[in-house]
Design an enzyme around this catalytic site. Structure first.
Site, PDB file in Angstrom:
ATOM      1  N   LYS A  60      -3.038  10.162   5.076  1.00  0.00           N
ATOM      2  CA  LYS A  60      -3.027  10.764   4.003  1.00  0.00           C
ATOM      3  C   LYS A  60      -4.358  11.416   3.875  1.00  0.00           C
ATOM      4  CE  LYS A  60      -2.927   6.549   2.730  1.00  0.00           C
ATOM      5  NZ  LYS A  60      -2.029   5.371   3.389  1.00  0.00           N
TER       6      LYS A  60
ATOM      7  N   GLU B  51       5.346  12.945   7.805  1.00  0.00           N
ATOM      8  CA  GLU B  51       6.330  12.326   6.590  1.00  0.00           C
ATOM      9  C   GLU B  51       5.670  11.037   6.210  1.00  0.00           C
ATOM     10  OE1 GLU B  51       9.328  13.843   5.337  1.00  0.00           O
ATOM     11  OE2 GLU B  51       8.289  12.378   3.843  1.00  0.00           O
TER      12      GLU B  51
ATOM     13  N   VAL C 275       2.927  10.012   2.732  1.00  0.00           N
ATOM     14  CA  VAL C 275       3.393  10.047   1.461  1.00  0.00           C
ATOM     15  C   VAL C 275       4.569   9.177   1.437  1.00  0.00           C
ATOM     16  CG1 VAL C 275       3.876  11.361  -0.634  1.00  0.00           C
ATOM     17  CG2 VAL C 275       2.309  12.428   1.232  1.00  0.00           C
TER      18      VAL C 275
ATOM     19  N   GLY D 250      -0.823  -9.472   1.046  1.00  0.00           N
ATOM     20  CA  GLY D 250      -1.195  -8.472   2.268  1.00  0.00           C
ATOM     21  C   GLY D 250      -0.874  -7.168   1.670  1.00  0.00           C
TER      22      GLY D 250
ATOM     23  N   GLU E  22      -6.029  -4.511   0.431  1.00  0.00           N
ATOM     24  CA  GLU E  22      -7.074  -4.372   1.436  1.00  0.00           C
ATOM     25  C   GLU E  22      -7.984  -5.533   0.493  1.00  0.00           C
ATOM     26  OE1 GLU E  22      -7.195  -2.828   4.137  1.00  0.00           O
ATOM     27  OE2 GLU E  22      -5.478  -1.558   3.910  1.00  0.00           O
TER      28      GLU E  22
ATOM     29  N   LYS F 278      -2.357  11.648  -1.611  1.00  0.00           N
ATOM     30  CA  LYS F 278      -0.692  11.865  -1.430  1.00  0.00           C
ATOM     31  C   LYS F 278      -0.277  13.088  -2.292  1.00  0.00           C
ATOM     32  CE  LYS F 278      -0.017   7.045   0.051  1.00  0.00           C
ATOM     33  NZ  LYS F 278       0.094   5.785  -0.531  1.00  0.00           N
TER      34      LYS F 278
ATOM     35  N   GLY G 165       3.988  -0.782   4.764  1.00  0.00           N
ATOM     36  CA  GLY G 165       4.668  -1.856   5.718  1.00  0.00           C
ATOM     37  C   GLY G 165       4.813  -1.154   7.009  1.00  0.00           C
TER      38      GLY G 165
END
Ligand SMILES: NC(=O)c1ccc[n+]([C@@H]2O[C@H](COP(=O)([O-])OP(=O)(O)OC[C@H]3O[C@@H](n4cnc5c(N)ncnc54)[C@H](OP(=O)(O)O)[C@@H]3O)[C@@H](O)[C@H]2O)c1
Length: 412
Positions: A97, A121, A124, A178, A181, A196, A293
């Site tokens: 992004k 795709e 975002v 997780g 960050e 985004k 994920g």
């Protein structure tokens, strides 16, 4: 393009390794990864070493590779890779992004010059198919607003905070799981959502808006008094990214918002993302799903790769529309500002004040503010600001007068 897709993959982290897996498990798509370029020569890999290279040229100079999947975590390096891929006549899919929000027009010009597709795709809201829907489904229905929760990390933290867990505890938990960050700045300060949102604006309304043009306030400064205020009124605080057309003006913002139980995002919890699209004829529609994920994000990349089979490319048809965009217009929004008692809230430019409260240590005021003042106010660390989800209005002709009246009232 020819139906046989040969992929050169940059990056084999969370999303890159997810793409490898979903491609292997997808029965329908005849597309295989030929080469994977990564950075760290000492890292152990979960698949045969014969896939890997450390030289970009092994993908970019390979005439057999017709699709580059750019899935690295370095937007500057990605910028160079994507430009070289276009010049080499390769289609590119990306999940980056930051790269797209900061360089879209330049990249599009280069992709067009070289007759190749650029799809993103996954950049975002992860698995939510929002960009292609904005391009295709909402091509004729006139969009009035798009808003949503487009950062799973901050939504996870806010979900915990709304339930009474402290910000620091919620952040620790998010890092443990997780979802966040080690340096969570991009997520919790709203910058990730802002990248985004600028991409969504391009596909929903047409114009290219640099991320810096959008006022941004993250969630790290939310106070207990804000959460208590929400709880007492059965609101929840959500980090919303919003873009709304009011007449000829586009209002865009990323900020914490009070949402009531009627709002589509009220029950969107934890790491989930949601996007609400509002159009003239279809009214409001909600998209909800996993915004990050390995597999969810890779599924969006897979969908882009699959679309290349049919030579798909975004057409940006709305860019041709003549819409006057002005994020600096004199619109007014309702918000609550809270701070310690020693901060003067009377000279911030609030008007139409509905509520004031002053406790032992903290105070708040609820009223309206000109959107032109949001950027400056968002920069002030000593105050917290939470917007209400009411549509912005044009500031009235009597505005100056009201401001003066409020100032006098405040000074009594
Ligand atoms: N994670 C998500 O859920 C998610 C969701 C949406 C979008 N995205 C976007 O997807 C992209 C990838 O994210 P990620 O989470 O998969 O990152 P990641 O797990 O940190 O993995 C990054 C990968 O990039 C490789 N890399 C870094 N610099 C490189 C370079 N100059 N040349 C070649 N390879 C390089 C790394 O190589 P080594 O393995 O050698 O270190 C690693 O394999 C980012 O743009 C991110 O914003 C991620």
């Amino acid at each position: 393009m020819e139906k046989n897709l040969k992929i050169g993959l940059f990056g084999f982290g969370c999303v890159g390794s997810g793409l490898y897996e979903v491609l292997n498990r997808s029965q329908l798509l005849d597309a295989r990864i030929k080469t994977i370029v990564v950075k760290d020569r000492n890292k152990k890999r979960s698949i045969p070493a014969s896939y890997f290279s450390f030289e970009a040229e092994d993908i970019l100079g390979d005439p057999e590779i017709n699709v580059v999947a750019e899935l690295i975590n370095d937007s500057e390096a990605a910028f160079e890779i994507v430009k070289r891929a276009f010049r080499a006549g390769k289609n590119v899919v990306s999940a980056n992004k930051k790269l797209i929000a900061e360089h879209l027009d330049e990249l599009l010009a280069l992709a067009n010059e070289n007759g190749v597709s650029f799809l993103y795709e996954a950049a975002v809201a992860g698995s939510i198919p929002i960009i292609r829907n904005l391009e295709e489904y909402y091509n004729n229905d006139s969009l009035s607003a798009i808003q949503g929760i487009i950062n799973g990390t901050s939504n996870y933290i806010l979900t915990q905070s709304n339930e009474g867990i402290s910000y620091q505890e919620a952040l620790d938990k998010a890092q443990e799981l997780g979802f966040a960050e080690i340096d969570p700045t991009l997520d919790v300060e709203g910058f990730d959502s802002r990248f985004k949102l600028s991409i969504l604006i391009k596909h929903a309304f047409g114009p290219t808006i640099a991320p810096e043009q959008i006022p941004v306030k993250g969630i790290s400064g939310i106070r207990k008094i804000d959460l208590d205020y929400a709880k007492e009124r059965n609101y929840r605080i959500k980090l919303l990214a919003r873009a709304e057309r009011i007449g000829d003006t586009l209002f865009a913002v990323v900020a914490p918002h009070f949402v009531d139980s009627e709002h589509f995002t009220y029950n969107v919890s934890n790491e989930f993302n949601a996007v609400v699209v509002e159009a003239l004829f279809s009214d409001k529609q909600l998209f909800i799903g996993k915004g990050a994920g390995s597999y969810p994000t890779a599924s969006a990349v897979l969908s882009d790769i699959s679309a290349l089979k049919f030579d798909y490319n975004y057409e940006y048809r709305k860019s041709e529309r003549q819409i006057v965009i002005n994020t600096e217009a004199p619109l007014a929004v309702k918000l609550m500002i809270a701070a310690d008692n020693d901060i003067n809230l009377n000279d911030l430019g609030l008007f139409d004040i509905e509520e004031r409260y002053s406790g032992v240590k903290e105070q708040y005021v609820v009223g309206k503010i000109l959107t032109t003042k949001l950027k400056d106010l968002f920069a002030r660390k000593e105050i917290s600001l939470t917007l209400f989800n009411d549509a912005p209005t044009y500031a009235s002709a009597e505005l100056d007068e009201q401001l003066i009246t409020n100032q006098q009232f405040a000074n009594v």
